[in-house]
Design an enzyme around this catalytic site. Structure first.
Site, PDB file in Angstrom:
ATOM      1  N   GLU A   1       0.844  -1.184   0.000  1.00 45.57           N
ATOM      2  CA  GLU A   1       0.000   0.000   0.000  1.00 45.57           C
ATOM      3  C   GLU A   1       0.880   1.235   0.000  1.00 45.57           C
ATOM      4  OE1 GLU A   1      -2.448  -0.394   3.540  1.00 45.57           O
ATOM      5  OE2 GLU A   1      -1.001   0.748   4.724  1.00 45.57           O
TER       6      GLU A   1
ATOM      7  N   LYS B   1      -4.930  10.767   6.925  1.00 45.22           N
ATOM      8  CA  LYS B   1      -4.001   9.965   6.138  1.00 45.22           C
ATOM      9  C   LYS B   1      -4.802   9.000   5.272  1.00 45.22           C
ATOM     10  CE  LYS B   1      -0.447   7.902   8.161  1.00 45.22           C
ATOM     11  NZ  LYS B   1       0.307   6.915   8.972  1.00 45.22           N
TER      12      LYS B   1
END
Length: 160
Positions: A71, A83
């Protein structure tokens, strides 16, 4: 097929303290240590925790869905305390997803408490629509609970 799932919990620490964990690589460390049965390890392949950072999540042998995936942090906003990370290789992409995005947000509730929210956004190809059943908020909720306990321990030790 597009979908979204979200959960939030209240944590009795200031939002700025929560962001010190969520806004850094500390969250990955806390998650890996706190969930040894769910996560084998998290490796930083690139970056320092800001946008562009790439992590590899490896799952314990016997995980019925994934062995690992990568990721990338696409947004790390220190002002908004938010985030986002998207799967860029393996995992959900191998199951027919066009997009699998996780967002963490820290929302100030008072001077001494905040809300931590996690949201999953996903887009799965029509021919793989049945695989949307693999999307669950529970692992992220567990990470938020472990992070909350970690934050409370830190906050309480600083008060002594």
């Amino acid at each position: 097929m597009f979908g979204t799932i979200s959960k939030e919990i209240e944590v009795n620490v200031p939002a700025s303290k929560a962001w010190e964990v969520y806004g850094t690589l500390e969250l990955a460390k806390v998650a890996a240590e706190g969930l040894p049965d769910a996560l084998d390890k998290i490796e930083v392949l690139q970056g320092d925790g800001n946008a562009g950072t790439v992590l590899k999540l490896t799952f314990p042998p016997g995980n019925p869905v994934f062995t690992s995936y990568k990721e990338k942090f696409t947004i790390v906003d220190h002002v908004k305390k938010m985030k986002e990370a998207e799967v860029i290789e393996g995992g959900y992409l191998d199951l027919g997803f066009n997009l699998y995005r996780v967002r963490f947000e820290i929302i100030e509730k008072s001077a001494h408490s905040c809300i931590t929210r996690t949201t999953i956004e996903y887009d799965v190809k029509e021919e793989a629509a049945a695989n949307a059943s693999y999307v669950t908020i529970e692992p992220l909720l567990n990470i938020m609970k472990i992070a909350a306990n970690h934050l409370l321990k830190i906050n309480n030790s600083q008060l002594l």
